[in-house]
Design a protein around this motif. Structure first.
Motif, PDB file in Angstrom:
ATOM      1  N   GLU A   1      45.310  12.257  35.467  1.00 22.23           N
ATOM      2  CA  GLU A   1      44.165  13.142  35.662  1.00 22.23           C
ATOM      3  C   GLU A   1      42.870  12.358  35.827  1.00 22.23           C
ATOM      4  O   GLU A   1      42.008  12.728  36.615  1.00 22.23           O
ATOM      5  N   ALA A   2      42.720  11.270  35.080  1.00 24.09           N
ATOM      6  CA  ALA A   2      41.505  10.452  35.196  1.00 24.09           C
ATOM      7  C   ALA A   2      41.413   9.824  36.576  1.00 24.09           C
ATOM      8  O   ALA A   2      40.337   9.792  37.183  1.00 24.09           O
ATOM      9  N   LEU A   3      42.529   9.338  37.087  1.00 14.67           N
ATOM     10  CA  LEU A   3      42.553   8.747  38.424  1.00 14.67           C
ATOM     11  C   LEU A   3      42.223   9.786  39.487  1.00 14.67           C
ATOM     12  O   LEU A   3      41.376   9.558  40.356  1.00 14.67           O
ATOM     13  N   LEU A   4      42.862  10.938  39.413  1.00 14.79           N
ATOM     14  CA  LEU A   4      42.641  11.977  40.423  1.00 14.79           C
ATOM     15  C   LEU A   4      41.236  12.566  40.338  1.00 14.79           C
ATOM     16  O   LEU A   4      40.642  12.892  41.371  1.00 14.79           O
ATOM     17  N   GLN A   5      40.680  12.680  39.139  1.00 16.92           N
ATOM     18  CA  GLN A   5      39.309  13.173  39.004  1.00 16.92           C
ATOM     19  C   GLN A   5      38.317  12.183  39.608  1.00 16.92           C
ATOM     20  O   GLN A   5      37.375  12.576  40.295  1.00 16.92           O
TER      21      GLN A   5
END
Length: 129
Positions: free
Chosen positions: A111-115
């Protein structure tokens, strides 16, 4: 999908590169993969984002970032590394130090990467609300 964004994943570890690529593909991105060897390997058309593994940040020789900036001067870059400190407050300083838009310490959450990617390419990340 009409407006698919294209991500370049530069990671020399085959398993990690495959995992990053799968993460982006599952989120609706087109993905190009590179072990980060040379500029001719990158002349594959326009990209919207580069995710670059920094193998040895202590050496402060971000060759891969310079390589991407040579071919794609205005593309946003996310630097990733297992050598970065894991404290969230250190990430903006590291991004500035490397001349990139974002920095993420491995291991990081999908999620951190995609955000981070979504914020840089101006789209909504799948699966994050």
């Amino acid at each position: 999908m009409e407006d698919r964004k294209r991500v370049l994943v530069m990671e020399d570890d085959t398993s990690m590169r495959a995992l990053l690529s799968l993460t982006f593909r599952d989120a609706g991105y087109d993905v190009l993969e590179s072990a980060g060897a040379s500029v001719p390997d990158l002349r594959v058309g326009p990209i919207d984002l580069a995710v670059i593994d920094i193998n040895q940040p202590k050496a402060m020789d971000p060759e891969r970032i310079a390589l991407v900036r040579t071919v794609f001067p205005s593309v946003p870059v996310i630097a990733i590394s297992g050598y970065f400190p894991t404290q969230a407050h250190a990430m903006p300083m590291l991004a500035s130090r490397f001349g990139v838009e974002r920095a993420l310490a491995k291991p990081f959450r999908r999620e951190a990467l995609l955000q981070a990617a979504a914020a840089l390419v101006g789209r909504v990340a799948n699966g994050s609300g």
